[in-house]
Design a protein around this motif. Structure first.
Motif, PDB file in Angstrom:
ATOM      1  N   TRP A 191      -6.444   3.548  -9.229  1.00 55.96           N
ATOM      2  CA  TRP A 191      -5.974   2.646 -10.285  1.00 55.96           C
ATOM      3  C   TRP A 191      -4.569   3.037 -10.733  1.00 55.96           C
ATOM      4  O   TRP A 191      -3.703   2.179 -10.950  1.00 55.96           O
ATOM      5  N   PHE A 192      -4.308   4.354 -10.862  1.00 58.64           N
ATOM      6  CA  PHE A 192      -2.984   4.836 -11.247  1.00 58.64           C
ATOM      7  C   PHE A 192      -1.941   4.404 -10.225  1.00 58.64           C
ATOM      8  O   PHE A 192      -0.845   3.941 -10.577  1.00 58.64           O
ATOM      9  N   LEU A 193      -2.273   4.515  -8.952  1.00 61.45           N
ATOM     10  CA  LEU A 193      -1.348   4.100  -7.891  1.00 61.45           C
ATOM     11  C   LEU A 193      -1.086   2.603  -7.956  1.00 61.45           C
ATOM     12  O   LEU A 193       0.058   2.149  -7.799  1.00 61.45           O
ATOM     13  N   PHE A 194      -2.146   1.822  -8.199  1.00 58.35           N
ATOM     14  CA  PHE A 194      -2.000   0.371  -8.351  1.00 58.35           C
ATOM     15  C   PHE A 194      -1.038   0.039  -9.490  1.00 58.35           C
ATOM     16  O   PHE A 194      -0.136  -0.802  -9.347  1.00 58.35           O
ATOM     17  N   LEU A 195      -1.201   0.683 -10.630  1.00 56.36           N
ATOM     18  CA  LEU A 195      -0.331   0.441 -11.781  1.00 56.36           C
ATOM     19  C   LEU A 195       1.106   0.843 -11.488  1.00 56.36           C
ATOM     20  O   LEU A 195       2.056   0.124 -11.836  1.00 56.36           O
ATOM     21  N   LEU A 196       1.268   1.995 -10.867  1.00 61.13           N
ATOM     22  CA  LEU A 196       2.606   2.511 -10.592  1.00 61.13           C
ATOM     23  C   LEU A 196       3.364   1.590  -9.641  1.00 61.13           C
ATOM     24  O   LEU A 196       4.525   1.222  -9.890  1.00 61.13           O
ATOM     25  N   VAL A 197       2.703   1.187  -8.563  1.00 59.34           N
ATOM     26  CA  VAL A 197       3.341   0.299  -7.587  1.00 59.34           C
ATOM     27  C   VAL A 197       3.600  -1.076  -8.207  1.00 59.34           C
ATOM     28  O   VAL A 197       4.675  -1.668  -8.037  1.00 59.34           O
ATOM     29  N   GLY A 198       2.610  -1.596  -8.950  1.00 61.43           N
ATOM     30  CA  GLY A 198       2.766  -2.900  -9.585  1.00 61.43           C
ATOM     31  C   GLY A 198       3.916  -2.922 -10.577  1.00 61.43           C
ATOM     32  O   GLY A 198       4.690  -3.886 -10.636  1.00 61.43           O
ATOM     33  N   THR A 199       4.049  -1.865 -11.352  1.00 60.59           N
ATOM     34  CA  THR A 199       5.149  -1.777 -12.310  1.00 60.59           C
ATOM     35  C   THR A 199       6.486  -1.730 -11.585  1.00 60.59           C
ATOM     36  O   THR A 199       7.457  -2.386 -11.992  1.00 60.59           O
ATOM     37  N   GLY A 200       6.548  -0.966 -10.495  1.00 61.60           N
ATOM     38  CA  GLY A 200       7.782  -0.893  -9.714  1.00 61.60           C
ATOM     39  C   GLY A 200       8.177  -2.245  -9.145  1.00 61.60           C
ATOM     40  O   GLY A 200       9.365  -2.620  -9.170  1.00 61.60           O
ATOM     41  N   ILE A 201       7.210  -2.996  -8.633  1.00 63.02           N
ATOM     42  CA  ILE A 201       7.489  -4.331  -8.087  1.00 63.02           C
ATOM     43  C   ILE A 201       8.005  -5.253  -9.181  1.00 63.02           C
ATOM     44  O   ILE A 201       8.966  -6.012  -8.987  1.00 63.02           O
TER      45      ILE A 201
END
Length: 448
Positions: A191-201
């Motif tokens: 979930w943390f990775l999903f949030l991090l990547v989504g925020t970057g996009i």
């Protein structure tokens, strides 16, 4: 407004992005952030067992994301009128990343044997931070309104709100299976990775509406408006946003609409995180099945009903639609209070989601009629304080479990039975008074 992407010309006349690109990335960002609603709900049983939580503490924990996700809607929605949408939206997503990162750190260091009640305050705080992305609703609503002309605005707002709010339903299905195969720590790492990547996009592709692009290039207010109009923008910030909120707070009708939204959308948020425990403890479903039933019967279906609520309100009238919706809420919650049959409970849940979803849309349709003096401010109050129902109610439902045991999961629905009756009374009051309320008032741009 043209859908083509343009670049700033030598004279600064062009804009970055297009309405379609802007709303696409706003919807994606909201999808990423709104998943924080269920940061604890689908795996609540795991925390309940490891920490030995009472019903009250469990209710507080699953509701933690709504604390920030609702209250931050007001200031961040107002902030859009000063700086545009990209910065407030990105900060909210960034806070969600911090919250999820903090929770993951606790699990890595302490779970399972070292995780005790001494960690509960930190888990609550990081859960609250993880819900900050929920507040992006008010930011996205404002920015979508600035990008699109009135003839398309309603449709695009429905797409933004409807598609963006599907993430809790999907995560309610996925999280229990992730827990099964990845474990609790692995689930939150993903979930943390999903949030991090989504925020970057989001940060990479998000663009402010034309007016704010020109302001950031040094144009004064009037020149920025003129250039933005040339690029298709027709709606602009209406002045001091916080002053609009203060004005709305002095108007009684704002609070009547807020009270109903507290029950409808606040109820959606509260029950999204409460239902997995309800299905598991009262009806004996395993965690994975409870997540699927919650998503299909409520968390995914209610936004779809909400998406159609605007058209229903336009066709039959906002007051009539709101009254009918809360009648459905009352009947559905009455059934949930008395039944112990799984299939009847599922059917009642579908109707409850429909009532809450359509009512939420109808309330915003009524807003420009009843608070034309401060539409923007009232929108912030309704979305922020109304959504706070998602935090307030789950602990109350937990108290029913503490007092009555497992049967409290059913009888706790009497809370929404009472709130539904109160909302029905408010809707009836608005229906009776609408002729005098709207007499001699001309339409406002928000009616579009």
């Amino acid at each position: 407004m043209s859908e083509r992407d343009t670049s700033a010309g030598a004279d600064g006349s062009g804009i970055r992005g297009s309405p379609r690109r802007a709303v696409s990335i706003l919807t994606f960002g909201y999808f990423v952030g709104f998943a924080g609603v269920v940061v604890y709900g689908p795996v609540a049983a795991e925390f309940e067992e490891v920490l030995g939580l009472s019903g009250l503490l469990l209710g507080l924990l699953v509701a933690a994301p709504q604390l920030t996700g609702s209250l931050l809607r007001i200031p961040f929605g107002a902030w859009v009128d000063d700086v545009g949408a990209k910065k407030p939206f990105a900060i909210l997503l960034g806070l969600s990343v911090v919250g999820m990162g903090g929770l993951l750190t606790i699990l890595v260091l302490a779970y399972p044997d070292g995780l005790t009640m001494t960690h509960y305050p930190l888990i609550f705080v990081f859960g609250s931070l993880s819900g900050c992305g929920i507040a992006a609703f008010s930011v996205g609503i404002a920015d979508t309104s600035y990008w699109y002309r009135s003839r398309h605005r309603g449709t695009m707002l429905a797409i933004f709100a409807g598609l963006g709010t599907t993430s809790p339903g999907l995560f309610t299905i996925v999280a229990p299976f992730a827990l099964l195969y990845l474990g609790l720590t692995g689930t939150y790492a993903a979930w943390f990775l999903f949030l991090l990547v989504g925020t970057g996009i989001f940060v990479l592709y998000a663009v402010d509406s034309p007016y704010f692009q020109f302001r950031k290039r040094g144009f004064d207010e009037e020149a920025a408006k003129a250039r933005a109009k040339e690029n298709g923008q027709e709606l602009f910030p209406g002045g001091d946003a916080m002053e609009s909120i203060r004005e709305a707070a002095t108007i009684r009708r704002s609070w009547l609409l807020t009270a109903m939204f507290f029950v409808s959308f606040g109820g959606y948020l509260a029950l999204t995180v409460w239902y997995p425990s309800y299905w598991s403890n009262l009806h004996g479903l395993d965690v994975q099945t409870a997540g699927i039933v919650t998503a299909l019967a409520f968390t995914l279906s209610s936004p779809l009903f909400r998406a159609s609520g605007g058209a229903i309100s336009d066709r039959f009238g906002g007051e009539e639609t709101t009254i009918a919706s809360f009648v459905v809420v009352v009947i559905a919650t009455l059934a949930l209070v008395v039944t112990r049959d799984l299939y009847l409970a599922i059917a009642a849940t579908v109707f409850l989601g429909a009532g809450m979803g359509i009512a939420s849309a109808a309330i915003y349709q009524l807003l420009p009629k009843y608070v034309p003096e401060a539409v923007g401010g009232a929108s912030g109050l309704i979305g922020g304080i109304g959504g706070f129902g998602g935090f307030v109610v789950p602990p109350i439902l937990g108290l029913f479990v503490d007092v009555q045991g497992v049967s409290g999961y059913a009888t706790g629905f009497v809370v929404y039975l009472v709130l539904g009756v109160v909302s029905l009374a408010i809707a009836g009051l608005l229906y009776q008074s609408r002729s005098s309320t709207v007499r001699s008032r001309s339409p406002t741009p928000a009616d579009d």
